[in-house]
Write a protein that holds these residues in place. Sequence first.
Motif, PDB file in Angstrom:
ATOM      1  N   GLU A  63       0.832  -1.208   0.000  1.00 15.51           N
ATOM      2  CA  GLU A  63       0.000   0.000   0.000  1.00 15.51           C
ATOM      3  C   GLU A  63       0.866   1.257   0.000  1.00 15.51           C
ATOM      4  O   GLU A  63       0.546   2.239  -0.672  1.00 15.51           O
ATOM      5  N   ILE A  64       1.965   1.221   0.743  1.00 20.44           N
ATOM      6  CA  ILE A  64       2.883   2.367   0.769  1.00 20.44           C
ATOM      7  C   ILE A  64       3.504   2.559  -0.608  1.00 20.44           C
ATOM      8  O   ILE A  64       3.579   3.683  -1.116  1.00 20.44           O
ATOM      9  N   GLU A  66       2.315   1.646  -3.501  1.00 21.57           N
ATOM     10  CA  GLU A  66       1.281   2.156  -4.406  1.00 21.57           C
ATOM     11  C   GLU A  66       1.074   3.655  -4.175  1.00 21.57           C
ATOM     12  O   GLU A  66       0.927   4.429  -5.111  1.00 21.57           O
ATOM     13  N   TYR A  67       1.129   4.073  -2.920  1.00 23.86           N
ATOM     14  CA  TYR A  67       0.935   5.476  -2.549  1.00 23.86           C
ATOM     15  C   TYR A  67       2.064   6.348  -3.111  1.00 23.86           C
ATOM     16  O   TYR A  67       1.806   7.385  -3.724  1.00 23.86           O
ATOM     17  N   VAL A  68       3.306   5.934  -2.915  1.00 23.89           N
ATOM     18  CA  VAL A  68       4.430   6.761  -3.372  1.00 23.89           C
ATOM     19  C   VAL A  68       4.600   6.716  -4.887  1.00 23.89           C
ATOM     20  O   VAL A  68       5.191   7.631  -5.465  1.00 23.89           O
ATOM     21  N   MET A  69       4.059   5.689  -5.540  1.00 22.68           N
ATOM     22  CA  MET A  69       4.147   5.628  -6.994  1.00 22.68           C
ATOM     23  C   MET A  69       3.191   6.629  -7.655  1.00 22.68           C
ATOM     24  O   MET A  69       3.312   6.914  -8.842  1.00 22.68           O
ATOM     25  N   ARG A  70       2.258   7.179  -6.900  1.00 21.91           N
ATOM     26  CA  ARG A  70       1.341   8.184  -7.442  1.00 21.91           C
ATOM     27  C   ARG A  70       2.088   9.439  -7.890  1.00 21.91           C
ATOM     28  O   ARG A  70       1.591  10.189  -8.725  1.00 21.91           O
ATOM     29  N   ILE A  71       3.264   9.682  -7.305  1.00 24.20           N
ATOM     30  CA  ILE A  71       4.008  10.898  -7.656  1.00 24.20           C
ATOM     31  C   ILE A  71       5.238  10.589  -8.513  1.00 24.20           C
ATOM     32  O   ILE A  71       6.107  11.432  -8.672  1.00 24.20           O
ATOM     33  N   LYS A  72       5.297   9.395  -9.078  1.00 25.34           N
ATOM     34  CA  LYS A  72       6.447   9.035  -9.914  1.00 25.34           C
ATOM     35  C   LYS A  72       6.563   9.950 -11.125  1.00 25.34           C
ATOM     36  O   LYS A  72       7.651  10.164 -11.639  1.00 25.34           O
ATOM     37  N   CYS A  73       5.454  10.517 -11.567  1.00 27.06           N
ATOM     38  CA  CYS A  73       5.497  11.428 -12.710  1.00 27.06           C
ATOM     39  C   CYS A  73       6.313  12.694 -12.416  1.00 27.06           C
ATOM     40  O   CYS A  73       6.747  13.384 -13.335  1.00 27.06           O
ATOM     41  N   VAL A 100       6.597   3.163  10.532  1.00 32.05           N
ATOM     42  CA  VAL A 100       5.838   3.433   9.312  1.00 32.05           C
ATOM     43  C   VAL A 100       4.550   2.617   9.224  1.00 32.05           C
ATOM     44  O   VAL A 100       3.591   3.055   8.596  1.00 32.05           O
ATOM     45  N   TYR A 101       4.487   1.462   9.857  1.00 30.44           N
ATOM     46  CA  TYR A 101       3.300   0.615   9.762  1.00 30.44           C
ATOM     47  C   TYR A 101       2.235   0.951  10.802  1.00 30.44           C
ATOM     48  O   TYR A 101       1.203   0.304  10.860  1.00 30.44           O
ATOM     49  N   GLU A 102       2.469   1.964  11.613  1.00 32.98           N
ATOM     50  CA  GLU A 102       1.513   2.392  12.641  1.00 32.98           C
ATOM     51  C   GLU A 102       0.882   3.713  12.205  1.00 32.98           C
ATOM     52  O   GLU A 102       1.544   4.742  12.191  1.00 32.98           O
ATOM     53  N   PRO A 103      -0.406   3.715  11.834  1.00 40.01           N
ATOM     54  CA  PRO A 103      -1.017   4.955  11.353  1.00 40.01           C
ATOM     55  C   PRO A 103      -1.283   5.992  12.433  1.00 40.01           C
ATOM     56  O   PRO A 103      -1.450   7.165  12.131  1.00 40.01           O
ATOM     57  N   GLY A 104      -1.334   5.589  13.692  1.00 45.00           N
ATOM     58  CA  GLY A 104      -1.654   6.546  14.742  1.00 45.00           C
ATOM     59  C   GLY A 104      -3.080   7.034  14.613  1.00 45.00           C
ATOM     60  O   GLY A 104      -3.993   6.259  14.407  1.00 45.00           O
ATOM     61  N   LYS A 105      -3.279   8.352  14.703  1.00 45.86           N
ATOM     62  CA  LYS A 105      -4.632   8.917  14.632  1.00 45.86           C
ATOM     63  C   LYS A 105      -5.000   9.382  13.226  1.00 45.86           C
ATOM     64  O   LYS A 105      -6.022  10.022  13.047  1.00 45.86           O
ATOM     65  N   GLN A 106      -4.169   9.046  12.250  1.00 43.48           N
ATOM     66  CA  GLN A 106      -4.464   9.439  10.876  1.00 43.48           C
ATOM     67  C   GLN A 106      -5.639   8.631  10.348  1.00 43.48           C
ATOM     68  O   GLN A 106      -5.739   7.441  10.609  1.00 43.48           O
ATOM     69  N   LYS A 107      -6.497   9.280   9.601  1.00 44.14           N
ATOM     70  CA  LYS A 107      -7.707   8.622   9.109  1.00 44.14           C
ATOM     71  C   LYS A 107      -7.506   8.096   7.698  1.00 44.14           C
ATOM     72  O   LYS A 107      -6.744   8.645   6.925  1.00 44.14           O
ATOM     73  N   ASP A 108      -8.226   7.040   7.381  1.00 41.26           N
ATOM     74  CA  ASP A 108      -8.267   6.459   6.042  1.00 41.26           C
ATOM     75  C   ASP A 108      -6.914   5.963   5.552  1.00 41.26           C
ATOM     76  O   ASP A 108      -6.587   6.077   4.367  1.00 41.26           O
ATOM     77  N   ILE A 116       5.701   9.217   5.664  1.00 46.57           N
ATOM     78  CA  ILE A 116       5.987   9.083   4.235  1.00 46.57           C
ATOM     79  C   ILE A 116       6.118  10.472   3.603  1.00 46.57           C
ATOM     80  O   ILE A 116       7.023  10.719   2.801  1.00 46.57           O
ATOM     81  N   ALA A 117       5.240  11.399   3.971  1.00 50.15           N
ATOM     82  CA  ALA A 117       5.314  12.767   3.449  1.00 50.15           C
ATOM     83  C   ALA A 117       6.605  13.453   3.897  1.00 50.15           C
ATOM     84  O   ALA A 117       7.237  14.165   3.104  1.00 50.15           O
ATOM     85  N   ASN A 118       7.034  13.217   5.134  1.00 50.16           N
ATOM     86  CA  ASN A 118       8.301  13.788   5.613  1.00 50.16           C
ATOM     87  C   ASN A 118       9.480  13.238   4.807  1.00 50.16           C
ATOM     88  O   ASN A 118      10.416  13.975   4.475  1.00 50.16           O
ATOM     89  N   ILE A 119       9.443  11.952   4.495  1.00 52.58           N
ATOM     90  CA  ILE A 119      10.514  11.339   3.703  1.00 52.58           C
ATOM     91  C   ILE A 119      10.499  11.902   2.285  1.00 52.58           C
ATOM     92  O   ILE A 119      11.556  12.152   1.694  1.00 52.58           O
ATOM     93  N   ILE A 120       9.323  12.134   1.727  1.00 49.36           N
ATOM     94  CA  ILE A 120       9.233  12.745   0.399  1.00 49.36           C
ATOM     95  C   ILE A 120       9.865  14.131   0.428  1.00 49.36           C
ATOM     96  O   ILE A 120      10.557  14.527  -0.514  1.00 49.36           O
ATOM     97  N   TYR A 121       9.690  14.862   1.525  1.00 43.66           N
ATOM     98  CA  TYR A 121      10.311  16.180   1.657  1.00 43.66           C
ATOM     99  C   TYR A 121      11.838  16.062   1.638  1.00 43.66           C
ATOM    100  O   TYR A 121      12.519  16.842   0.969  1.00 43.66           O
ATOM    101  N   ILE A 122      12.365  15.072   2.346  1.00 46.72           N
ATOM    102  CA  ILE A 122      13.821  14.844   2.338  1.00 46.72           C
ATOM    103  C   ILE A 122      14.273  14.532   0.908  1.00 46.72           C
ATOM    104  O   ILE A 122      15.319  15.012   0.455  1.00 46.72           O
ATOM    105  N   MET A 123      13.474  13.743   0.205  1.00 44.80           N
ATOM    106  CA  MET A 123      13.820  13.392  -1.171  1.00 44.80           C
ATOM    107  C   MET A 123      13.766  14.618  -2.083  1.00 44.80           C
ATOM    108  O   MET A 123      14.566  14.730  -3.022  1.00 44.80           O
ATOM    109  N   CYS A 124      12.841  15.529  -1.821  1.00 42.75           N
ATOM    110  CA  CYS A 124      12.785  16.779  -2.593  1.00 42.75           C
ATOM    111  C   CYS A 124      14.059  17.583  -2.385  1.00 42.75           C
ATOM    112  O   CYS A 124      14.626  18.128  -3.341  1.00 42.75           O
TER     113      CYS A 124
END
Length: 171
Positions: A63-64, A66-73, A100-108, A116-124
């Motif tokens: 699932e992760i 699939e999620y990060v592949m959404r921005i491969k473009c 990473v496998y613990e969603p905490g209070k994040q929904k959906d 994952i978003a923080n790691i994407i920022y590091i990658m940016c």
Amino acid sequence: MDINIKGNPGTGNTFQEVHIGTVQNYNPNATTVINYNYGDKPKPTSAPDKTMQQAEREQRKAEIMEYVMRIKCHVANNWRNRYESIWRNILSLPEVEAVVYEPGKQKDTTFNRNLIANIIYIMCEGGVFATDNATTLAECLEGDKDHSVRAKLRQNPDDKNLERHVKALLQ
């Protein structure tokens, strides 16, 4: 309790006196009661638990991915051929794997979308993406430019050790 009935109470009517300290739901004639408001609903298992099956972990990893592949473009041309392998290496880091496998209070979501978003920022910052526009990336990831993940696309993770290891992978 004293019950004084004046007039005809009707046929088949009963009067009961019940003394209960605290009642969440009192359903004397119910045959089945399912109440998800008071802890009956099963909670998702967390990553640090040893009971998490390997198959469930692999499902969340898929699932992760699939999620990060959404921005491969938006990946820079010189990173396109190794983008997926970089993410697999990042997800295998012990610092990442622990949270990473613990969603905490994040929904959906079944994983830590904010991490994952923080790691994407590091990658940016490391030049992996052709754009570092958080609005553009949030719209690709979530389909909504105003999604809460947008704020996390503009900040480093709280764990500096994790940040250091991710940056080392990008070298």
